[in-house]
Design an enzyme around this catalytic site. Structure first.
Site, PDB file in Angstrom:
ATOM      1  N   ARG A 246       0.850  -1.203   0.000  1.00 59.50           N
ATOM      2  CA  ARG A 246       0.000   0.000   0.000  1.00 59.50           C
ATOM      3  C   ARG A 246       0.880   1.247   0.000  1.00 59.50           C
ATOM      4  O   ARG A 246       0.535   2.262  -0.597  1.00 59.50           O
ATOM      5  CB  ARG A 246      -0.964  -0.012   1.193  1.00 59.50           C
ATOM      6  CG  ARG A 246      -1.730   1.297   1.350  1.00 59.50           C
ATOM      7  CD  ARG A 246      -3.085   1.159   2.021  1.00 59.50           C
ATOM      8  NE  ARG A 246      -3.115   0.307   3.180  1.00 59.50           N
ATOM      9  CZ  ARG A 246      -2.635   0.647   4.392  1.00 59.50           C
ATOM     10  NH1 ARG A 246      -2.080   1.810   4.579  1.00 59.50           N
ATOM     11  NH2 ARG A 246      -2.735  -0.199   5.390  1.00 59.50           N
TER      12      ARG A 246
ATOM     13  N   TYR B 203     -16.021  17.293 -15.772  1.00 57.51           N
ATOM     14  CA  TYR B 203     -16.448  15.895 -15.762  1.00 57.51           C
ATOM     15  C   TYR B 203     -17.490  15.702 -14.654  1.00 57.51           C
ATOM     16  O   TYR B 203     -17.260  16.100 -13.511  1.00 57.51           O
ATOM     17  CB  TYR B 203     -15.231  14.984 -15.553  1.00 57.51           C
ATOM     18  CG  TYR B 203     -15.604  13.581 -15.179  1.00 57.51           C
ATOM     19  CD1 TYR B 203     -16.376  12.791 -16.030  1.00 57.51           C
ATOM     20  CD2 TYR B 203     -15.205  13.034 -13.967  1.00 57.51           C
ATOM     21  CE1 TYR B 203     -16.737  11.506 -15.678  1.00 57.51           C
ATOM     22  CE2 TYR B 203     -15.561  11.743 -13.605  1.00 57.51           C
ATOM     23  CZ  TYR B 203     -16.327  10.991 -14.467  1.00 57.51           C
ATOM     24  OH  TYR B 203     -16.695   9.713 -14.109  1.00 57.51           O
TER      25      TYR B 203
ATOM     26  N   ASP C 224      -7.180  18.807 -14.846  1.00 58.45           N
ATOM     27  CA  ASP C 224      -7.535  17.462 -15.309  1.00 58.45           C
ATOM     28  C   ASP C 224      -7.232  17.441 -16.806  1.00 58.45           C
ATOM     29  O   ASP C 224      -7.935  18.052 -17.607  1.00 58.45           O
ATOM     30  CB  ASP C 224      -9.020  17.185 -15.031  1.00 58.45           C
ATOM     31  CG  ASP C 224      -9.433  15.769 -15.447  1.00 58.45           C
ATOM     32  OD1 ASP C 224      -8.713  15.146 -16.241  1.00 58.45           O
ATOM     33  OD2 ASP C 224     -10.490  15.308 -14.965  1.00 58.45           O
TER      34      ASP C 224
ATOM     35  N   LYS D 194      -8.197   6.172 -19.393  1.00 59.95           N
ATOM     36  CA  LYS D 194      -8.502   6.630 -20.759  1.00 59.95           C
ATOM     37  C   LYS D 194      -7.288   6.433 -21.671  1.00 59.95           C
ATOM     38  O   LYS D 194      -6.906   5.313 -21.917  1.00 59.95           O
ATOM     39  CB  LYS D 194      -8.958   8.084 -20.704  1.00 59.95           C
ATOM     40  CG  LYS D 194      -9.941   8.396 -19.586  1.00 59.95           C
ATOM     41  CD  LYS D 194     -11.232   7.615 -19.687  1.00 59.95           C
ATOM     42  CE  LYS D 194     -12.166   8.031 -18.553  1.00 59.95           C
ATOM     43  NZ  LYS D 194     -13.312   7.155 -18.423  1.00 59.95           N
TER      44      LYS D 194
HETATM   45  C1  LIG Z   1     -12.105  14.143 -17.740  1.00 61.59           C
HETATM   46  C2  LIG Z   1     -12.265  13.003 -16.776  1.00 61.59           C
HETATM   47  N1  LIG Z   1     -11.715  13.094 -15.565  1.00 61.59           N
HETATM   48  C3  LIG Z   1     -11.838  12.107 -14.659  1.00 61.59           C
HETATM   49  C4  LIG Z   1     -12.549  10.960 -14.936  1.00 61.59           C
HETATM   50  C5  LIG Z   1     -12.707   9.888 -13.885  1.00 61.59           C
HETATM   51  O1  LIG Z   1     -11.808   8.859 -14.129  1.00 61.59           O
HETATM   52  P1  LIG Z   1     -12.084   7.338 -13.667  1.00 61.59           P
HETATM   53  O2  LIG Z   1     -13.231   6.843 -14.473  1.00 61.59           O
HETATM   54  O3  LIG Z   1     -10.773   6.669 -13.960  1.00 61.59           O
HETATM   55  O4  LIG Z   1     -12.385   7.378 -12.215  1.00 61.59           O
HETATM   56  C6  LIG Z   1     -13.141  10.824 -16.199  1.00 61.59           C
HETATM   57  C7  LIG Z   1     -13.940   9.607 -16.516  1.00 61.59           C
HETATM   58  O5  LIG Z   1     -14.668   9.564 -17.473  1.00 61.59           O
HETATM   59  C8  LIG Z   1     -12.996  11.871 -17.135  1.00 61.59           C
HETATM   60  O6  LIG Z   1     -13.572  11.809 -18.357  1.00 61.59           O
END
Ligand SMILES: Cc1ncc(COP(=O)(O)O)c(C=O)c1O
Length: 385
Positions: free
Chosen positions: A53, A105, A177, A202
């Site tokens: 961890r 998001y 992000d 992604k």
């Molecule tokens: C721009 C963006 N940030 C964060 C996330 C969240 O990521 P995760 O699905 O790996 O938790 C997503 C998921 O679709 C996303 O499109």
């Protein structure tokens, strides 16, 4: 590995953070499943690992690789992108104010709203494409500005240097992000942003088969340090497994090639959709008609593989188009090998501001001619009646 950082992104994607295994000569790294590691006779951990961890060789390889790709000093891998967002936001205090984009998001929006409801912070959602609106939202108590560029699902572009300038002069931390851009198309730290996050689920993993996230920074700040503690030892503990780290790192090797091919194909698809009578509007920063086109061209080295479009008519027509595709898969997510299409409003659920006739597509690695034909056939006579 200072010499490494001078290497170009394709080389870093294959080599950074990894070396041929010393014990066996294995070119692909082994998977270290061990949860615990032997202590030295004097009680120390001279080999650097004590408990998985806290740290694990596969996680360390992934973190080092992603740090080099992003041009960052430090990286912390998490079990998901949303895990990163939670760790960052939980590092704030009840008196802290956060500025976030209106087009953020939806998972991050929900975390922010829930935390505000529980009086764990306060948040203002603004039009982040307008640095003036960001600046106007600043309060005495503003501790963090969250940006997302290109944004999900409207592909809005935020001026990274502009936001960093507003924040720096006031001692406010910034996080970007950068999931839609990946480290191949944008490196927000170079524009003065303090922290970058990716959902590695992604583009970075790239094959729709492993969930993960990463937080990166140059100079560790209080929020970054707190997020790291929460990952390792505190309440969070949201670490990715050794196999998840290994799989993500395997995806990284082809990241630059995939992202460039997907960006090139997305532009072709966007131009096709822009000229189609059944399409009202295309949201893609690589189109000259997009409000963020010039900014994206300045701060990105490509426009990415995701685009959204609204179908003429309404929600029923959009659903029908999504129902007719044969090569695109109707599924949420993005950044993988398979092209995906999703009806975004129904994924986001009640209270969403996303138009009901909007479809978001993620371009995969199929032949772009086949993708255009598939969308053309799915659109059929929409807009021509
Ligand atoms: C721009 C963006 N940030 C964060 C996330 C969240 O990521 P995760 O699905 O790996 O938790 C997503 C998921 O679709 C996303 O499109």
């Amino acid at each position: 590995m200072d010499t490494r950082s001078k290497l170009r992104v394709e080389t870093l994607a294959v080599h950074a953070g990894q070396a041929v295994d010393l014990a066996t000569g294995a070119v692909a790294p082994p998977i270290y499943l061990a949860t615990t590691f032997e202590r030295d006779v004097d009680g120390g951990f001279s080999r650097g690992f004590s408990y998985s961890r806290t740290d694990n060789p596969n996680r360390q390889m992934l973190e080092r690789c992603l740090a080099e790709l992003e041009g960052a000093e430090h990286a912390i891998a998490f079990a998901s992108g949303l895990g990163v967002a939670n760790a960052v936001l939980q590092a704030l205090r009840a008196e802290d104010h956060v500025i976030a984009p209106r087009d953020v998001y939806h998972g991050v929006r929900r975390v922010l709203e829930r935390m505000e409801e529980r009086r764990l912070l306060t948040v203002s959602f603004v039009d982040a494409t307008d640095p003036g609106a960001v600046e106007a939202a600043v309060r005495e108590s503003t501790r963090l500005i969250w940006v997302e560029t290109p944004s999900n699902p409207l592909l809005q572009i935020t001026d990274l240097a502009g936001v960093a300038g507003i924040a720096k002069s006031r001692g406010i931390l910034t996080v970007c992000d950068s999931t839609f851009a990946s480290p191949v198309l944008s490196r927000p730290l170079e524009f003065g942003i303090d922290m970058v996050m990716h959902s590695t689920t992604k583009y970075i993993g790239g094959h729709s088969d492993v969930t993960g996230g990463v937080l990166l920074a140059n100079a560790p700040n209080a929020v970054f340090e707190e997020a790291k503690l929460s990952q390792e030892r505190g309440g969070g503990g949201g670490v990715p497994s050794p196999f998840d780290c290994w799989l993500t790192l395997r995806g990284v090797a082809t990241l630059p090639l995939r992202v460039r091919a997907q960006s090139a194909a997305a532009l072709v698809v966007a131009r096709f959709l822009e000229g189609h009578a059944g399409v009202d509007r295309v949201f893609y920063p690589g189109l000259e008609s997009h409000a963020g086109y010039a900014l994206a061209a300045r701060q990105m080295t490509g426009f990415g593989g995701v685009l959204s479009f609204t179908v003429r008519g309404g929600e029923a027509e959009a659903m029908a188009v999504a129902g007719r595709v044969r090569i695109f898969t109707r599924a949420t997510s993005l950044g993988g090998t398979h092209s995906l299409v999703e009806h975004r409003a129904s994924i986001e659920g009640a209270g969403t501001a996303t138009p009901g006739n909007l479809l978001r597509v993620s371009i995969g690695l199929e032949n772009v001619g086949d993708l255009v034909e598939d969308l053309g056939e799915a659109l059929g006579t929409v807009g021509r009646a």
